[in-house]
Design a protein around this motif. Structure first.
Motif, PDB file in Angstrom:
ATOM      1  N   ALA A 107      14.718  50.854 -23.649  1.00 29.01           N
ATOM      2  CA  ALA A 107      15.956  51.513 -24.461  1.00 29.01           C
ATOM      3  C   ALA A 107      16.900  50.591 -25.089  1.00 29.01           C
ATOM      4  CB  ALA A 107      16.350  52.483 -23.672  1.00 29.01           C
ATOM      5  N   GLY A 108      17.140  50.718 -26.042  1.00 26.52           N
ATOM      6  CA  GLY A 108      18.328  50.059 -26.841  1.00 26.52           C
ATOM      7  C   GLY A 108      18.025  48.454 -27.129  1.00 26.52           C
ATOM      8  N   LEU A 109      16.784  48.028 -26.819  1.00 28.13           N
ATOM      9  CA  LEU A 109      16.324  46.622 -27.123  1.00 28.13           C
ATOM     10  C   LEU A 109      15.743  46.602 -28.476  1.00 28.13           C
ATOM     11  CD1 LEU A 109      14.466  45.641 -23.782  1.00 28.13           C
ATOM     12  CD2 LEU A 109      16.797  45.162 -24.446  1.00 28.13           C
ATOM     13  N   SER A 110      16.044  45.380 -29.167  1.00 27.85           N
ATOM     14  CA  SER A 110      15.460  45.226 -30.438  1.00 27.85           C
ATOM     15  C   SER A 110      14.034  44.778 -30.362  1.00 27.85           C
ATOM     16  CB  SER A 110      16.361  44.329 -31.174  1.00 27.85           C
ATOM     17  OG  SER A 110      15.931  42.831 -30.447  1.00 27.85           O
ATOM     18  N   ARG A 111      13.431  44.620 -31.588  1.00 27.54           N
ATOM     19  CA  ARG A 111      12.140  44.362 -31.843  1.00 27.54           C
ATOM     20  C   ARG A 111      12.005  42.582 -30.969  1.00 27.54           C
ATOM     21  NH1 ARG A 111       7.573  45.246 -34.334  1.00 27.54           N
ATOM     22  NH2 ARG A 111       6.081  43.739 -34.798  1.00 27.54           N
ATOM     23  N   ASP A 112      13.155  42.013 -31.474  1.00 32.31           N
ATOM     24  CA  ASP A 112      13.010  40.746 -30.928  1.00 32.31           C
ATOM     25  C   ASP A 112      13.180  40.580 -29.431  1.00 32.31           C
ATOM     26  OD1 ASP A 112      12.244  39.012 -33.295  1.00 32.31           O
ATOM     27  OD2 ASP A 112      14.337  39.058 -33.834  1.00 32.31           O
ATOM     28  N   ASP A 113      14.008  41.394 -29.070  1.00 34.36           N
ATOM     29  CA  ASP A 113      14.162  41.518 -27.536  1.00 34.36           C
ATOM     30  C   ASP A 113      12.696  41.852 -26.863  1.00 34.36           C
ATOM     31  OD1 ASP A 113      16.904  41.108 -27.689  1.00 34.36           O
ATOM     32  OD2 ASP A 113      17.315  43.152 -27.790  1.00 34.36           O
ATOM     33  N   CYS A 114      12.142  42.883 -27.254  1.00 34.59           N
ATOM     34  CA  CYS A 114      10.956  43.089 -26.501  1.00 34.59           C
ATOM     35  C   CYS A 114       9.786  41.993 -26.735  1.00 34.59           C
ATOM     36  CB  CYS A 114      10.259  44.243 -27.285  1.00 34.59           C
ATOM     37  SG  CYS A 114      11.338  46.209 -27.183  1.00 34.59           S
ATOM     38  N   LEU A 115       9.756  41.316 -27.824  1.00 35.17           N
ATOM     39  CA  LEU A 115       9.029  40.144 -27.805  1.00 35.17           C
ATOM     40  C   LEU A 115       9.191  39.029 -26.818  1.00 35.17           C
ATOM     41  CD1 LEU A 115       8.501  39.844 -31.965  1.00 35.17           C
ATOM     42  CD2 LEU A 115       6.693  40.600 -30.243  1.00 35.17           C
ATOM     43  N   ASP A 116      10.635  38.842 -26.842  1.00 35.88           N
ATOM     44  CA  ASP A 116      11.165  37.983 -26.046  1.00 35.88           C
ATOM     45  C   ASP A 116      10.661  38.333 -24.369  1.00 35.88           C
ATOM     46  OD1 ASP A 116      12.349  36.185 -27.588  1.00 35.88           O
ATOM     47  OD2 ASP A 116      14.269  36.849 -27.555  1.00 35.88           O
ATOM     48  N   LEU A 117      10.897  39.474 -23.944  1.00 32.25           N
ATOM     49  CA  LEU A 117      10.424  40.007 -22.794  1.00 32.25           C
ATOM     50  C   LEU A 117       9.042  39.769 -22.421  1.00 32.25           C
ATOM     51  CD1 LEU A 117      12.308  43.728 -22.336  1.00 32.25           C
ATOM     52  CD2 LEU A 117      12.583  41.235 -20.921  1.00 32.25           C
ATOM     53  N   LEU A 118       8.028  39.865 -23.610  1.00 36.38           N
ATOM     54  CA  LEU A 118       6.853  39.905 -23.400  1.00 36.38           C
ATOM     55  C   LEU A 118       6.628  38.120 -23.247  1.00 36.38           C
ATOM     56  CD1 LEU A 118       5.500  42.421 -25.739  1.00 36.38           C
ATOM     57  CD2 LEU A 118       5.191  42.275 -23.324  1.00 36.38           C
ATOM     58  N   LEU A 119       7.221  37.368 -24.070  1.00 31.56           N
ATOM     59  CA  LEU A 119       6.987  35.964 -24.056  1.00 31.56           C
ATOM     60  C   LEU A 119       7.319  35.427 -22.646  1.00 31.56           C
ATOM     61  CD1 LEU A 119       6.433  33.214 -25.339  1.00 31.56           C
ATOM     62  CD2 LEU A 119       8.654  33.510 -26.288  1.00 31.56           C
ATOM     63  N   THR A 120       8.454  35.685 -22.081  1.00 31.25           N
ATOM     64  CA  THR A 120       9.052  35.156 -21.035  1.00 31.25           C
ATOM     65  C   THR A 120       8.102  35.646 -19.749  1.00 31.25           C
ATOM     66  OG1 THR A 120      10.736  36.622 -20.800  1.00 31.25           O
ATOM     67  CG2 THR A 120      11.363  34.629 -21.919  1.00 31.25           C
ATOM     68  N   HIS A 121       8.013  36.752 -19.699  1.00 32.52           N
ATOM     69  CA  HIS A 121       7.273  37.276 -18.466  1.00 32.52           C
ATOM     70  C   HIS A 121       5.907  37.433 -18.321  1.00 32.52           C
ATOM     71  CE1 HIS A 121      11.594  39.233 -18.131  1.00 32.52           C
ATOM     72  NE2 HIS A 121      11.216  39.743 -16.981  1.00 32.52           N
ATOM     73  N   CYS A 122       5.164  37.345 -19.403  1.00 28.98           N
ATOM     74  CA  CYS A 122       3.581  37.358 -19.599  1.00 28.98           C
ATOM     75  C   CYS A 122       3.075  36.165 -20.064  1.00 28.98           C
ATOM     76  CB  CYS A 122       3.247  38.470 -20.220  1.00 28.98           C
ATOM     77  SG  CYS A 122       4.019  40.374 -19.972  1.00 28.98           S
ATOM     78  N   ILE A 123       3.846  35.370 -20.916  1.00 27.38           N
ATOM     79  CA  ILE A 123       3.172  34.160 -21.768  1.00 27.38           C
ATOM     80  C   ILE A 123       3.387  32.887 -21.131  1.00 27.38           C
ATOM     81  CG2 ILE A 123       2.537  33.419 -23.706  1.00 27.38           C
ATOM     82  CD1 ILE A 123       2.590  36.197 -25.049  1.00 27.38           C
ATOM     83  N   GLU A 124       4.863  32.605 -21.119  1.00 31.48           N
ATOM     84  CA  GLU A 124       5.551  31.568 -20.877  1.00 31.48           C
ATOM     85  C   GLU A 124       5.048  30.366 -19.894  1.00 31.48           C
ATOM     86  OE1 GLU A 124       9.860  30.596 -22.401  1.00 31.48           O
ATOM     87  OE2 GLU A 124       9.928  31.185 -20.368  1.00 31.48           O
ATOM     88  N   ALA A 125       4.779  31.146 -18.650  1.00 36.70           N
ATOM     89  CA  ALA A 125       4.094  30.326 -17.520  1.00 36.70           C
ATOM     90  C   ALA A 125       2.906  29.854 -17.592  1.00 36.70           C
ATOM     91  CB  ALA A 125       4.178  31.237 -16.313  1.00 36.70           C
ATOM     92  N   GLN A 126       2.143  30.298 -18.614  1.00 37.28           N
ATOM     93  CA  GLN A 126       0.685  29.730 -19.006  1.00 37.28           C
ATOM     94  C   GLN A 126       0.713  28.698 -20.183  1.00 37.28           C
ATOM     95  OE1 GLN A 126      -2.169  33.325 -18.574  1.00 37.28           O
ATOM     96  NE2 GLN A 126      -0.036  34.371 -19.215  1.00 37.28           N
ATOM     97  N   LEU A 127       1.837  28.511 -20.702  1.00 40.73           N
ATOM     98  CA  LEU A 127       1.748  27.674 -21.797  1.00 40.73           C
ATOM     99  C   LEU A 127       1.949  25.984 -21.383  1.00 40.73           C
ATOM    100  CD1 LEU A 127       4.199  29.510 -24.092  1.00 40.73           C
ATOM    101  CD2 LEU A 127       1.480  29.328 -24.268  1.00 40.73           C
ATOM    102  N   GLY A 128       1.043  25.192 -21.936  1.00 37.12           N
ATOM    103  CA  GLY A 128       1.156  23.837 -21.965  1.00 37.12           C
ATOM    104  C   GLY A 128       0.702  23.368 -20.374  1.00 37.12           C
ATOM    105  N   CYS A 129       0.070  24.142 -19.715  1.00 38.82           N
ATOM    106  CA  CYS A 129      -0.406  23.692 -18.308  1.00 38.82           C
ATOM    107  C   CYS A 129      -1.804  22.825 -18.306  1.00 38.82           C
ATOM    108  CB  CYS A 129      -0.951  25.058 -17.556  1.00 38.82           C
ATOM    109  SG  CYS A 129       0.352  26.116 -17.150  1.00 38.82           S
TER     110      CYS A 129
END
Length: 320
Positions: A178-200
């Motif tokens: 609630a109250g989060l922008s589109r970019d905020d939601c994308l950032d949440l998904l990137l940091t919580h679901c994707i980032e840890a798997q990048l460049g491994c």
């Protein structure tokens, strides 16, 4: 005993070798080392950056005025570029408020460099050369922002509608959107679901971020979608660098700064003084160029095989 350094002697030796190798790399390529101020009358307006302010009193003033410790040497270096200095780099202390943890310290060391005449691919190639030179790191592969979202979440981040995106962010992160922008939601998904798997498996450049996340980068259209001409480098799930095909349009840059401050006001964040010196430099004519900022502490973490920034710094904020 907090008087003692937090890292081992071997880490201090490795830092010295990293700095020496960095300077040799740029010396051999004819890139000039520069030194710009830590204090500035203006700072970054980016919503995700929090500056540290300082009160400065000069001899002819009766009361102090606020200045900022730099979040990056970028603005001052671009003024040098506009003055015609050519290719430049800097190893600088930078400061960001509210950032502390295994990967963050409010004071850290940044390597930043700019190459007139380079496009983004030229800069990515040079960064690969640099990583090989200083740390024998393999050449990164290149993937797009869209490709990583499709691979790990099965969505097109550019075309998914706002409601579906917000619902997915809640589902995947358990954080109220609630109250989060589109970019905020994308950032949440990137940091919580994707980032840890990048460049491994091997280092990776992520390119073609949404144009709303362009910051100081140019924008282009790819397959009908407006994307930012920028990249981020990831190694073992750790973001190390952020590079731009630099925006040189003064009016567009000023509009972005002003939009940032409007968004800051909406998010009840303090507005930040816009760097009018940078705007004036862009109006005078900054050369077409690409530039990148690389966290040297994080690079050393990769080289040292640690996940804690304390192990590569002599004194983190708790020991300062």
């Amino acid at each position: 005993m907090t008087w003692r350094p937090g890292c081992e002697l071997a880490a201090l030796t490795q830092r010295a070798e990293l700095l020496q190798a960095t300077r040799r790399f740029f010396l051999e390529r004819g890139v000039l080392e520069v030194d710009t101020p830590l204090l500035s009358h203006a700072s970054a307006t980016d919503l995700h950056l929090a500056s540290i302010s300082a009160q400065v009193t000069l001899p002819d003033q009766s009361s102090p005025h606020s200045m900022y410790l730099q979040t990056s040497p970028e603005f001052a270096m671009k003024r040098l570029l506009a003055a015609g200095v050519g290719s430049i780099y800097q190893i600088a202390k930078c400061f960001r408020n509210g950032e502390l943890g295994r990967r963050h310290n409010p004071e850290f060391t940044m390597l930043e460099w700019y190459r007139p005449g380079y496009n983004l691919q030229d800069l990515m190639s040079e960064m690969a050369d640099y990583l090989s030179w200083v740390a024998k790191i393999a050449v990164p592969e290149t993937v797009t922002y869209q490709q990583i979202f499709e691979k790990f979440l099965g969505i097109d981040p550019h075309r998914i509608d706002d409601q579906a995106l917000a619902l997915l962010a809640v589902e995947k992160t358990a954080i109220n959107s609630a109250g989060l922008s589109r970019d905020d939601c994308l950032d949440l998904l990137l940091t919580h679901c994707i980032e840890a798997q990048l460049g491994c498996e091997r280092p990776v450049f992520v390119t073609e971020y949404p144009s709303s996340q362009a910051s100081l980068a140019r924008v282009k259209v790819v397959d009908g979608v407006s994307v930012a001409e920028r990249f981020e480098l990831y190694i073992n799930g750790l973001e190390l660098a952020n590079g731009y095909y630099e925006l040189v349009d003064a009016d567009e840059q000023l509009q972005r700064f002003e939009a940032d401050n409007r968004a800051r006001k909406t998010h009840q964040l303090p507005e930040v003084a816009i760097d009018q010196n940078l705007v004036a430099a862009l109006k005078a004519g900054m050369p077409v160029c690409s530039g990148v900022a690389l966290g040297l502490d994080r690079l050393q973490m990769v080289m040292q095989g640690t996940t804690n920034i304390e192990e590569v710094m002599a004194f983190t904020i708790d020991r300062a």
